[in-house]
Scaffold this motif. Sequence first.
Motif, PDB file in Angstrom:
ATOM      1  N   PHE A   3       0.738  -1.247   0.092  1.00 38.02           N
ATOM      2  CA  PHE A   3      -0.019  -0.212  -0.075  1.00 38.02           C
ATOM      3  C   PHE A   3       0.790   1.181  -0.006  1.00 38.02           C
ATOM      4  CE2 PHE A   3      -2.581  -3.225   1.978  1.00 38.02           C
ATOM      5  CZ  PHE A   3      -3.759  -3.263   1.362  1.00 38.02           C
ATOM      6  N   GLU A   4       0.607   2.061  -0.833  1.00 40.33           N
ATOM      7  CA  GLU A   4       1.329   3.328  -1.003  1.00 40.33           C
ATOM      8  C   GLU A   4       0.401   4.572  -0.907  1.00 40.33           C
ATOM      9  OE1 GLU A   4       5.058   3.406  -3.829  1.00 40.33           O
ATOM     10  OE2 GLU A   4       3.608   1.907  -4.646  1.00 40.33           O
ATOM     11  N   SER A   5       0.877   5.610  -0.468  1.00 45.05           N
ATOM     12  CA  SER A   5       0.143   6.987  -0.350  1.00 45.05           C
ATOM     13  C   SER A   5       0.942   7.891  -1.087  1.00 45.05           C
ATOM     14  CB  SER A   5      -0.329   7.084   1.060  1.00 45.05           C
ATOM     15  OG  SER A   5       0.967   7.942   1.449  1.00 45.05           O
ATOM     16  N   PRO A   6       0.154   8.862  -1.491  1.00 49.51           N
ATOM     17  CA  PRO A   6       0.910  10.425  -2.096  1.00 49.51           C
ATOM     18  C   PRO A   6       1.829  10.953  -0.945  1.00 49.51           C
ATOM     19  CG  PRO A   6      -1.533  10.305  -2.463  1.00 49.51           C
ATOM     20  CD  PRO A   6      -1.243   9.252  -1.551  1.00 49.51           C
ATOM     21  N   GLN A   7       1.521  10.545   0.278  1.00 48.21           N
ATOM     22  CA  GLN A   7       2.553  11.470   1.315  1.00 48.21           C
ATOM     23  C   GLN A   7       4.055  10.502   1.354  1.00 48.21           C
ATOM     24  OE1 GLN A   7      -0.582  10.386   2.038  1.00 48.21           O
ATOM     25  NE2 GLN A   7      -1.602  12.408   2.118  1.00 48.21           N
ATOM     26  N   HIS A   8       4.237   9.478   0.926  1.00 47.38           N
ATOM     27  CA  HIS A   8       5.201   8.718   0.868  1.00 47.38           C
ATOM     28  C   HIS A   8       5.936   8.236  -0.452  1.00 47.38           C
ATOM     29  CE1 HIS A   8       2.836   7.968   4.577  1.00 47.38           C
ATOM     30  NE2 HIS A   8       4.255   8.117   5.332  1.00 47.38           N
ATOM     31  N   SER A   9       4.975   8.680  -1.455  1.00 45.61           N
ATOM     32  CA  SER A   9       5.650   8.166  -2.783  1.00 45.61           C
ATOM     33  C   SER A   9       5.327   9.289  -3.985  1.00 45.61           C
ATOM     34  CB  SER A   9       4.579   6.852  -3.190  1.00 45.61           C
ATOM     35  OG  SER A   9       4.784   5.879  -2.509  1.00 45.61           O
TER      36      SER A   9
END
Length: 102
Positions: A3-9
């Motif tokens: 799972f990825e999010s804009p805050q981390h990717s």
Amino acid sequence: IVFESPQHSDHLKVGNELFVLFKEFSVGIVKKECKFEGSFNNTFTGIIKEIKRGKILSEITLLCSGVEIRAIITLKSLIRLKLVEGDEVYFVIKSNEIAVSM
């Protein structure tokens, strides 16, 4: 599962171009005049551009915001829904069937 999010990717930032991938068999079609309520988050409206009827399966080409989407449904469903070119329909794609790529 990743799972990825804009805050981390960085590649998930707003404005970046992405490709959305899914199989034609993962697209479901619902007639526009039917009251459609479901748990699908990925529900879109499209126009049937082309229908290729086979003996068992049919390929439906939909236009959605200028993009062609293909769906494979059974001939029995095509006949039951009375789908014809030019029909405005809803189409749904299950979230777990979608892959995002850059």
